[in-house]
Motif scaffolding. Structure first.
Motif, PDB file in Angstrom:
ATOM      1  N   THR A   1       0.725  -1.209   0.153  1.00  0.00           N
ATOM      2  CA  THR A   1      -0.015  -0.173  -0.171  1.00  0.00           C
ATOM      3  C   THR A   1       1.067   1.196   0.018  1.00  0.00           C
ATOM      4  O   THR A   1       1.477   1.549   1.135  1.00  0.00           O
ATOM      5  N   ALA A   2       0.905   2.077  -1.268  1.00  0.00           N
ATOM      6  CA  ALA A   2       1.771   3.245  -1.177  1.00  0.00           C
ATOM      7  C   ALA A   2       1.051   4.353  -0.220  1.00  0.00           C
ATOM      8  O   ALA A   2       1.952   5.253   0.244  1.00  0.00           O
ATOM      9  N   ARG A   3      -0.080   4.505  -0.212  1.00  0.00           N
ATOM     10  CA  ARG A   3      -0.832   5.591   0.595  1.00  0.00           C
ATOM     11  C   ARG A   3      -2.234   5.380   0.795  1.00  0.00           C
ATOM     12  O   ARG A   3      -2.955   4.639  -0.013  1.00  0.00           O
ATOM     13  N   VAL A   4      -2.703   5.526   2.135  1.00  0.00           N
ATOM     14  CA  VAL A   4      -3.889   5.817   2.223  1.00  0.00           C
ATOM     15  C   VAL A   4      -4.426   7.034   2.599  1.00  0.00           C
ATOM     16  O   VAL A   4      -3.849   7.759   3.243  1.00  0.00           O
ATOM     17  N   GLU A   5      -5.563   7.338   1.849  1.00  0.00           N
ATOM     18  CA  GLU A   5      -6.072   8.597   1.896  1.00  0.00           C
ATOM     19  C   GLU A   5      -7.466   8.855   2.916  1.00  0.00           C
ATOM     20  O   GLU A   5      -8.513   8.346   2.525  1.00  0.00           O
ATOM     21  N   HIS A   6      -6.979   9.216   3.931  1.00  0.00           N
ATOM     22  CA  HIS A   6      -8.170   9.246   5.293  1.00  0.00           C
ATOM     23  C   HIS A   6      -7.738  10.453   6.146  1.00  0.00           C
ATOM     24  O   HIS A   6      -6.643  10.497   6.558  1.00  0.00           O
ATOM     25  N   PRO A   7      -8.693  11.237   6.757  1.00  0.00           N
ATOM     26  CA  PRO A   7      -8.073  12.324   7.387  1.00  0.00           C
ATOM     27  C   PRO A   7      -7.596  12.089   8.709  1.00  0.00           C
ATOM     28  O   PRO A   7      -6.883  12.836   9.213  1.00  0.00           O
ATOM     29  N   THR A   8      -7.799  10.836   9.133  1.00  0.00           N
ATOM     30  CA  THR A   8      -6.962  10.430  10.404  1.00  0.00           C
ATOM     31  C   THR A   8      -5.706   9.885  10.330  1.00  0.00           C
ATOM     32  O   THR A   8      -4.792   9.788  11.337  1.00  0.00           O
ATOM     33  N   ILE A   9      -5.078   9.556   9.046  1.00  0.00           N
ATOM     34  CA  ILE A   9      -3.906   9.204   8.503  1.00  0.00           C
ATOM     35  C   ILE A   9      -2.851  10.407   9.101  1.00  0.00           C
ATOM     36  O   ILE A   9      -2.738  11.306   8.599  1.00  0.00           O
ATOM     37  N   PRO A  10      -1.752  10.114   9.829  1.00  0.00           N
ATOM     38  CA  PRO A  10      -0.575  10.712  10.180  1.00  0.00           C
ATOM     39  C   PRO A  10      -0.132  11.659   8.995  1.00  0.00           C
ATOM     40  O   PRO A  10       0.003  11.025   7.856  1.00  0.00           O
ATOM     41  N   GLY A  11       0.051  13.027   9.094  1.00  0.00           N
ATOM     42  CA  GLY A  11       0.583  13.686   7.869  1.00  0.00           C
ATOM     43  C   GLY A  11      -0.486  14.409   7.038  1.00  0.00           C
ATOM     44  O   GLY A  11      -0.081  15.254   6.156  1.00  0.00           O
ATOM     45  N   ARG A  12      -1.795  14.211   7.174  1.00  0.00           N
ATOM     46  CA  ARG A  12      -2.631  14.583   6.344  1.00  0.00           C
ATOM     47  C   ARG A  12      -2.818  16.258   6.665  1.00  0.00           C
ATOM     48  O   ARG A  12      -2.955  16.514   7.715  1.00  0.00           O
ATOM     49  N   PRO A  13      -2.923  16.953   5.707  1.00  0.00           N
ATOM     50  CA  PRO A  13      -2.856  18.541   6.036  1.00  0.00           C
ATOM     51  C   PRO A  13      -4.364  18.951   6.729  1.00  0.00           C
ATOM     52  O   PRO A  13      -4.559  20.111   6.977  1.00  0.00           O
ATOM     53  N   ASP A  14      -5.230  18.253   6.338  1.00  0.00           N
ATOM     54  CA  ASP A  14      -6.728  18.532   6.959  1.00  0.00           C
ATOM     55  C   ASP A  14      -6.939  17.776   8.203  1.00  0.00           C
ATOM     56  O   ASP A  14      -8.229  17.769   8.656  1.00  0.00           O
ATOM     57  N   ALA A  15      -5.851  17.309   8.903  1.00  0.00           N
ATOM     58  CA  ALA A  15      -6.180  16.680  10.283  1.00  0.00           C
ATOM     59  C   ALA A  15      -6.782  17.349  11.104  1.00  0.00           C
ATOM     60  O   ALA A  15      -7.746  17.083  11.899  1.00  0.00           O
ATOM     61  N   HIS A  16      -6.456  18.781  11.213  1.00  0.00           N
ATOM     62  CA  HIS A  16      -6.990  19.833  12.127  1.00  0.00           C
ATOM     63  C   HIS A  16      -8.478  20.065  11.716  1.00  0.00           C
ATOM     64  O   HIS A  16      -9.169  20.323  12.715  1.00  0.00           O
ATOM     65  N   LEU A  17      -8.774  19.965  10.589  1.00  0.00           N
ATOM     66  CA  LEU A  17     -10.316  20.095  10.333  1.00  0.00           C
ATOM     67  C   LEU A  17     -11.030  18.980  10.445  1.00  0.00           C
ATOM     68  O   LEU A  17     -12.220  19.284  11.193  1.00  0.00           O
ATOM     69  N   ALA A  18     -10.752  17.810  10.556  1.00  0.00           N
ATOM     70  CA  ALA A  18     -11.382  16.703  11.105  1.00  0.00           C
ATOM     71  C   ALA A  18     -11.536  16.813  12.607  1.00  0.00           C
ATOM     72  O   ALA A  18     -12.633  16.616  13.243  1.00  0.00           O
ATOM     73  N   ASP A  19     -10.554  17.175  13.590  1.00  0.00           N
ATOM     74  CA  ASP A  19     -10.833  17.518  14.792  1.00  0.00           C
ATOM     75  C   ASP A  19     -11.709  18.611  15.007  1.00  0.00           C
ATOM     76  O   ASP A  19     -12.582  18.502  15.971  1.00  0.00           O
ATOM     77  N   ARG A  20     -11.711  19.583  14.349  1.00  0.00           N
ATOM     78  CA  ARG A  20     -12.220  21.028  14.631  1.00  0.00           C
ATOM     79  C   ARG A  20     -13.868  20.625  14.287  1.00  0.00           C
ATOM     80  O   ARG A  20     -14.915  21.143  14.823  1.00  0.00           O
ATOM     81  N   ASP A  21     -14.099  20.327  13.155  1.00  0.00           N
ATOM     82  CA  ASP A  21     -15.405  20.389  12.270  1.00  0.00           C
ATOM     83  C   ASP A  21     -16.173  18.976  12.233  1.00  0.00           C
ATOM     84  O   ASP A  21     -17.239  19.021  11.957  1.00  0.00           O
ATOM     85  N   PHE A  22     -15.542  17.985  12.402  1.00  0.00           N
ATOM     86  CA  PHE A  22     -16.137  16.506  12.388  1.00  0.00           C
ATOM     87  C   PHE A  22     -15.883  15.814  13.597  1.00  0.00           C
ATOM     88  O   PHE A  22     -15.026  14.793  13.639  1.00  0.00           O
ATOM     89  N   PRO A  23     -16.458  16.117  14.766  1.00  0.00           N
ATOM     90  CA  PRO A  23     -16.391  15.436  16.223  1.00  0.00           C
ATOM     91  C   PRO A  23     -16.905  13.984  16.055  1.00  0.00           C
ATOM     92  O   PRO A  23     -16.692  13.260  16.835  1.00  0.00           O
ATOM     93  N   HIS A  24     -17.622  13.530  14.985  1.00  0.00           N
ATOM     94  CA  HIS A  24     -18.322  12.163  15.122  1.00  0.00           C
ATOM     95  C   HIS A  24     -17.924  11.420  13.739  1.00  0.00           C
ATOM     96  O   HIS A  24     -18.197  10.260  13.462  1.00  0.00           O
ATOM     97  N   GLY A  25     -16.513  11.905  13.131  1.00  0.00           N
ATOM     98  CA  GLY A  25     -16.374  11.183  11.956  1.00  0.00           C
ATOM     99  C   GLY A  25     -16.450  11.922  10.741  1.00  0.00           C
ATOM    100  O   GLY A  25     -17.132  12.711  10.429  1.00  0.00           O
ATOM    101  N   THR A  26     -15.650  11.206   9.720  1.00  0.00           N
ATOM    102  CA  THR A  26     -15.814  11.830   8.257  1.00  0.00           C
ATOM    103  C   THR A  26     -16.439  10.933   7.303  1.00  0.00           C
ATOM    104  O   THR A  26     -16.243  11.264   6.284  1.00  0.00           O
ATOM    105  N   GLY A  27     -17.167   9.997   7.683  1.00  0.00           N
ATOM    106  CA  GLY A  27     -17.944   9.059   7.160  1.00  0.00           C
ATOM    107  C   GLY A  27     -17.123   7.878   6.526  1.00  0.00           C
ATOM    108  O   GLY A  27     -16.085   7.481   7.288  1.00  0.00           O
TER     109      GLY A  27
END
Length: 439
Positions: free
Chosen positions: A310-336
């Motif tokens: 697996t070269a890459r996994v695209e999910h907001p919780t994966i370390p290094g994603r630039p949108d991780a802070h948005l998941a924490d701030r705007d999606f408290p119940h998950g991102t689908g």
């Protein structure tokens, strides 16, 4: 959310006291006298005349959707693509310009590049995380900004509040496709969106039975603030004999009134009553389903991250994603439940992965109770230019997963089977623990 999902729009007040909204399977509706039907067509009264433009069952769905999104009103239409088409057509005219995220569903990108171009509407795509790019792309002709709350297929998130602030400074409304989040996880109107569209086929239905779309006016857009920019809404309409912006004085959405009268009717994008009822049934369990699906998707993405092959996994919780802070701030119940992974070995590895799966179903849908898989480059995004596919994160080895409601350990066992098949094609070494388990 859970209460509105069950009760909004229906009060068991029909003649039989039905607890769930009945299917009004009628093409037309009787009126007591000439005057009442005349007033309805003259838009002097509300009601139903012909189901191409409205139906009592779809009206319940519209009221429920508006309640879930905290909006001023909603229109139910025949598909998610119809929702996007009608929402944008109501805002645009020849010579208009659209600024869109480059991370959009393939069908939306094709609509912007092809069909709208045929109608003399131009578009510019930008990196959704580059706020300066949004500012630079807006021109005096821009009449809409288009983003997805959670992008398809890579589950990228956007700073909607920041993008909306930029757009509104130029008096440009923001249209958000919120299909992948659903109102159970994210309400775009609370972050600045003016119009929200859904493919209700997906999570709102939840069981893969029905095609439907929704357009929600969040109540933020008022064309009277810039009447010269929205003349079709703020000037008397020759065809209908009314000024649609006057609807705002009655507490209704002039934009939706115009969209329904003109585009839903002319395009014939009517949602059947039986389909509306199927979506209503699905919505009743939306909150519960989305929490489990989101949690399981995050858990599976974490296990896939770093797996051999697996070269890459695209999910907001994966370390290094630039949108991780948005998941924490705007999606408290998950991102689908939708995310993507890139496999070493390109399309051959992706094909082997998909064909080896036994529990995941190979199908071009998302948001089902069943877990689904597809290869976007040869299906949902196949008509895009290669540069466009790269821009939205779709490569030859990209696989899209839509996590359903099955047991998460059963799903993981199936994914391991797929990874083993992909590694056999790419030549990657299989982990010793996987060999031991299989032995």
């Amino acid at each position: 959310m859970s209460t509105a999902a069950i009760h909004a729009g229906w009060r068991a007040d029909d003649m039989h006291g039905a607890l769930t909204p009945p299917v009004y399977s009628s093409s037309a509706y009787a009126h007591e006298d000439h005057a009442s039907l005349k007033d309805l067509f003259a838009r002097r009264s509300a009601g139903f005349a012909y189901s191409r433009s409205g139906n009592p069952t779809t009206a319940v769905l519209e009221e429920r959707a508006a309640a879930l999104e905290g909006g001023a009103g909603a229109i139910a239409v025949a598909s998610g693509q119809a929702a996007t088409t009608i929402a944008l057509c109501a805002l645009l005219e020849p010579g208009s310009h659209v600024v869109a995220s480059q991370l959009l569903y393939g069908g939306t990108t094709e609509f912007l590049d092809d069909t709208l171009a045929d109608l003399a509407v131009t578009s510019t795509t930008v990196d959704p995380w580059d706020l300066e790019a949004w500012e630079r792309a807006i021109t005096p002709a821009t009449r809409a900004v288009v983003v997805e709350s959670v992008a398809n297929p890579g589950a990228q998130l956007v700073d909607l509040a920041a993008i909306s602030s930029i757009a509104h400074a130029h008096d440009v409304p923001v249209v958000v496709d919120a299909t992948l989040a659903s109102p159970a996880l994210y309400r775009p109107g609370e972050h600045g969106a003016d119009v929200v569209v859904h493919s209700a086929t997906k999570y709102l239905c939840g069981h893969g039975t029905t095609i439907a779309g929704l357009i929600v006016d969040t109540g933020r857009f008022d064309p009277r603030r810039c009447p010269e920019r929205w003349r079709r809404l703020t000037s008397p309409n020759r065809r209908f004999g009314v000024t649609f912006a006057d609807e705002y004085d009655r507490g209704c959405s002039g934009l939706l009134a115009y969209a329904r009268a003109k585009y839903v009717t002319d395009f014939g994008a009517t949602l059947p009553a039986a389909s509306a009822q199927q979506i209503l049934v699905g919505i009743e369990t939306l909150d519960l389903r989305m929490r489990k699906i989101s949690a399981d998707a995050a858990a599976l993405a974490a296990r896939l991250h770093g797996s051999v092959g697996t070269a890459r996994v695209e999910h907001p919780t994966i370390p290094g994603r630039p949108d991780a802070h948005l998941a924490d701030r705007d999606f408290p119940h998950g991102t689908g439940g939708v995310f993507a992974l890139d496999l070493d070995g390109g399309e051959d590895a992706a094909a082997a992965f998909c064909d080896a799966l036994e529990l995941f179903t190979l199908a071009v849908n998302i948001g089902d109770a069943r877990s689904l898989v597809c290869h976007p480059a040869t299906t949902t995004h196949c008509h895009l230019e290669e540069s466009q596919r790269r821009a939205c994160g779709v490569g030859p080895g990209t696989v899209r997963l839509s996590i359903g409601l099955e047991n998460v350990e059963d799903l993981w066992a199936d994914l391991e089977r797929g990874l083993a098949a992909a590694r056999a094609v790419s030549g990657a070494a299989e982990p010793e623990q996987a060999v031991a388990r299989r032995g």
